[in-house]
Design a protein around this motif. Structure first.
Motif, mmCIF file in Angstrom:
data_model
loop_
_atom_site.group_PDB
_atom_site.id
_atom_site.type_symbol
_atom_site.label_atom_id
_atom_site.label_comp_id
_atom_site.label_asym_id
_atom_site.label_seq_id
_atom_site.Cartn_x
_atom_site.Cartn_y
_atom_site.Cartn_z
ATOM 1 N N HIS A 1 -13.193 -0.444 -4.094
ATOM 2 C CA HIS A 1 -13.632 0.345 -5.254
ATOM 3 C C HIS A 1 -14.029 -0.559 -6.421
ATOM 4 C CE1 HIS A 1 -12.099 3.643 -2.935
ATOM 5 N NE2 HIS A 1 -10.837 3.251 -3.072
ATOM 6 N N GLY A 2 -14.664 -1.674 -6.099
ATOM 7 C CA GLY A 2 -15.137 -2.586 -7.117
ATOM 8 C C GLY A 2 -14.086 -3.497 -7.706
ATOM 9 N N CYS A 3 -12.845 -3.417 -7.223
ATOM 10 C CA CYS A 3 -11.749 -4.238 -7.756
ATOM 11 C C CYS A 3 -11.242 -5.195 -6.682
ATOM 12 C CB CYS A 3 -10.604 -3.350 -8.246
ATOM 13 S SG CYS A 3 -11.063 -2.270 -9.615
ATOM 14 N N LEU A 4 -10.906 -6.397 -7.115
ATOM 15 C CA LEU A 4 -10.382 -7.406 -6.209
ATOM 16 C C LEU A 4 -8.868 -7.297 -6.130
ATOM 17 C CD1 LEU A 4 -10.799 -10.045 -4.535
ATOM 18 C CD2 LEU A 4 -10.506 -11.290 -6.680
ATOM 19 N N GLY A 5 -8.328 -7.310 -4.922
ATOM 20 C CA GLY A 5 -6.883 -7.241 -4.749
ATOM 21 C C GLY A 5 -6.421 -8.076 -3.575
ATOM 22 N N LYS A 6 -5.111 -8.205 -3.463
ATOM 23 C CA LYS A 6 -4.515 -9.007 -2.404
ATOM 24 C C LYS A 6 -4.182 -8.119 -1.208
ATOM 25 C CE LYS A 6 -0.852 -12.443 -1.665
ATOM 26 N NZ LYS A 6 0.180 -13.259 -2.324
ATOM 27 N N LEU A 7 -4.822 -8.414 -0.081
ATOM 28 C CA LEU A 7 -4.598 -7.661 1.146
ATOM 29 C C LEU A 7 -3.406 -8.203 1.923
ATOM 30 C CD1 LEU A 7 -5.433 -5.640 3.362
ATOM 31 C CD2 LEU A 7 -7.034 -7.381 4.199
ATOM 32 N N GLY A 8 -3.223 -9.502 1.890
ATOM 33 C CA GLY A 8 -2.131 -10.075 2.663
ATOM 34 C C GLY A 8 -1.975 -11.557 2.386
ATOM 35 N N GLY A 9 -0.984 -12.137 3.042
ATOM 36 C CA GLY A 9 -0.715 -13.550 2.835
ATOM 37 C C GLY A 9 -0.121 -14.192 4.074
ATOM 38 N N ILE A 10 -0.105 -15.512 4.056
ATOM 39 C CA ILE A 10 0.401 -16.317 5.164
ATOM 40 C C ILE A 10 1.438 -17.291 4.610
ATOM 41 C CG2 ILE A 10 -0.216 -18.064 6.895
ATOM 42 C CD1 ILE A 10 -3.089 -16.815 6.730
ATOM 43 N N SER B 1 3.032 -17.929 -15.441
ATOM 44 C CA SER B 1 1.812 -18.421 -16.064
ATOM 45 C C SER B 1 0.558 -18.100 -15.259
ATOM 46 C CB SER B 1 1.900 -19.941 -16.257
ATOM 47 O OG SER B 1 2.071 -20.583 -15.005
ATOM 48 N N VAL B 2 0.720 -17.486 -14.081
ATOM 49 C CA VAL B 2 -0.421 -17.222 -13.208
ATOM 50 C C VAL B 2 -0.669 -15.722 -13.130
ATOM 51 C CG1 VAL B 2 -1.379 -17.537 -10.914
ATOM 52 C CG2 VAL B 2 0.194 -19.235 -11.830
ATOM 53 N N PRO B 3 -1.871 -15.260 -13.486
ATOM 54 C CA PRO B 3 -2.175 -13.825 -13.374
ATOM 55 C C PRO B 3 -2.009 -13.348 -11.935
ATOM 56 C CG PRO B 3 -3.848 -14.970 -14.636
ATOM 57 C CD PRO B 3 -2.980 -16.037 -14.038
ATOM 58 N N SER B 4 -1.575 -12.115 -11.786
ATOM 59 C CA SER B 4 -1.289 -11.573 -10.467
ATOM 60 C C SER B 4 -2.431 -10.695 -9.968
ATOM 61 C CB SER B 4 0.000 -10.752 -10.503
ATOM 62 O OG SER B 4 1.093 -11.554 -10.860
ATOM 63 N N PHE B 5 -2.503 -10.565 -8.656
ATOM 64 C CA PHE B 5 -3.457 -9.671 -8.027
ATOM 65 C C PHE B 5 -2.812 -8.314 -7.791
ATOM 66 C CE2 PHE B 5 -5.351 -13.708 -6.507
ATOM 67 C CZ PHE B 5 -6.653 -13.495 -6.931
ATOM 68 N N ALA B 6 -3.602 -7.266 -7.906
ATOM 69 C CA ALA B 6 -3.126 -5.944 -7.513
ATOM 70 C C ALA B 6 -3.008 -5.883 -5.990
ATOM 71 C CB ALA B 6 -4.096 -4.875 -8.009
ATOM 72 N N LYS B 7 -2.179 -4.993 -5.524
ATOM 73 C CA LYS B 7 -2.000 -4.804 -4.084
ATOM 74 C C LYS B 7 -3.071 -3.858 -3.557
ATOM 75 C CE LYS B 7 1.289 -2.893 -0.719
ATOM 76 N NZ LYS B 7 2.642 -2.350 -0.528
ATOM 77 N N VAL B 8 -3.801 -4.306 -2.536
ATOM 78 C CA VAL B 8 -4.749 -3.430 -1.852
ATOM 79 C C VAL B 8 -4.396 -3.404 -0.371
ATOM 80 C CG1 VAL B 8 -6.611 -3.826 -3.502
ATOM 81 C CG2 VAL B 8 -6.449 -5.261 -1.466
ATOM 82 N N GLY B 9 -4.721 -2.303 0.279
ATOM 83 C CA GLY B 9 -4.365 -2.142 1.681
ATOM 84 C C GLY B 9 -5.570 -1.900 2.562
ATOM 85 N N CYS B 10 -5.352 -2.066 3.872
ATOM 86 C CA CYS B 10 -6.432 -1.874 4.839
ATOM 87 C C CYS B 10 -6.341 -0.522 5.539
ATOM 88 C CB CYS B 10 -6.434 -3.010 5.859
ATOM 89 S SG CYS B 10 -4.858 -3.324 6.668
ATOM 90 N N GLY B 11 -5.484 0.371 5.042
ATOM 91 C CA GLY B 11 -5.423 1.724 5.575
ATOM 92 C C GLY B 11 -4.966 1.805 7.023
ATOM 93 N N LEU B 12 -3.908 1.070 7.364
ATOM 94 C CA LEU B 12 -3.450 1.033 8.758
ATOM 95 C C LEU B 12 -3.131 2.412 9.311
ATOM 96 C CD1 LEU B 12 -1.130 -2.119 8.670
ATOM 97 C CD2 LEU B 12 -3.466 -1.960 9.536
ATOM 98 N N ALA B 13 -2.598 3.284 8.465
ATOM 99 C CA ALA B 13 -2.211 4.617 8.935
ATOM 100 C C ALA B 13 -3.413 5.472 9.327
ATOM 101 C CB ALA B 13 -1.399 5.334 7.854
ATOM 102 N N ASN B 14 -4.605 5.047 8.960
ATOM 103 C CA ASN B 14 -5.803 5.827 9.261
ATOM 104 C C ASN B 14 -6.374 5.540 10.643
ATOM 105 O OD1 ASN B 14 -5.686 6.882 6.632
ATOM 106 N ND2 ASN B 14 -6.891 5.183 5.811
#
Length: 247
Positions: free
Chosen positions: A97-106, A140-153
């Motif tokens: 939706h035009g916003c950058l977010g964090k999908l996941g991490g390693i 001191s580091v700005p955070s990313f919003a949480k975004v998902g990949c819609g696994l339940a769909n």
């Protein structure tokens, strides 16, 4: 497989055995990421860890995390039709939706080192859904919003194919990883890199912040940023980068 677990990485770290092992939990209660930052997850998310042998010395592991991210991104695209991006050193980002977010991490953690190479714990977390939560980095580091990949769909059959295919690909990557593996895959990773070469970025490193021009990654998978006409190289997970236009 567990219903709930404090941490899949923590479970594998505590195992006395050194053998290839998959640890999956439906809900992770005390997950963590780089620098012990909390990783928030619930039973909607996908959280698992693999303990695998990697036939290189510990000094040659810097290119592995980007290749693991590329493997996850390729699996998301192939099985679920989701296009996401990589952000060095270990984040997967999604524009929603035009916003950058964090999908996941390693999260990579060394369990044992011997003459044959490294026994490595590969922890992966993917968000199922989006919400208002932000991921805490350092103050001191700005955070990313949480975004998902819609696994339940997705249908369960399709999700199983995604998960099984991803595990098989990660096992293959770890078994065949060598010192020049990253260089061979560099062009593929470059196409999935969120940042473009020459883009203005902020570099957060041990409490300091500097602005520079993103120069991509070198053949070892290390971050390159040009700051005040000097090319800086980073390989530590304590370093984080952010796009200037997002802050």
């Amino acid at each position: 497989m567990f219903t709930t677990l404090d941490s899949t990485n923590g479970f594998l770290k505590a195992l006395p055995e050194r053998q290839a092992t998959l640890c999956y939990t439906q809900q992770q209660m005390a997950g963590y990421g780089q620098q012990q930052r909390k990783w928030h997850s619930d039973n909607r998310d996908l959280t698992f860890s693999l303990l695998l042998p990697v036939p290189v010395s510990v000094t040659h592991l810097s290119g592995l995390s980007p290749l693991i991210a590329l493997t996850v991104l390729d699996s998301l695209r192939t099985h679920l039709g989701i296009d996401a991006y990589f952000k060095w050193p270990n984040d997967m980002l999604l524009v929603q939706h035009g916003c950058l977010g964090k999908l996941g991490g390693i999260l990579l953690e060394v369990k044992h080192v011997d003459a044959a190479g490294v026994w490595l714990i590969i922890g992966i977390g993917l968000n199922a859904d989006s919400d208002e939560m932000v991921f805490s980095e350092r103050n001191s580091v700005p955070s990313f919003a949480k975004v998902g990949c819609g696994l339940a769909n997705f249908e369960q059959k399709r999700l199983r194919q995604f998960f099984v295919g991803l595990i098989e690909a990660l096992i293959c990557l770890s078994a065949n990883y060598c010192q020049d593996s990253f260089e061979k895959q560099y062009l593929s990773l470059k196409k999935r890199d969120y940042f473009a070469v020459g883009e203005n970025v902020f570099v957060y490193d041990t409490g300091s912040v500097q602005q520079g021009l993103y120069q991509g990654l070198n053949s070892a998978g290390e971050l390159l940023v040009r700051i005040n006409d000097t090319l800086h190289k980073y390989h530590s997970g304590s370093v984080s980068i952010r796009p200037c236009n997002e802050l």
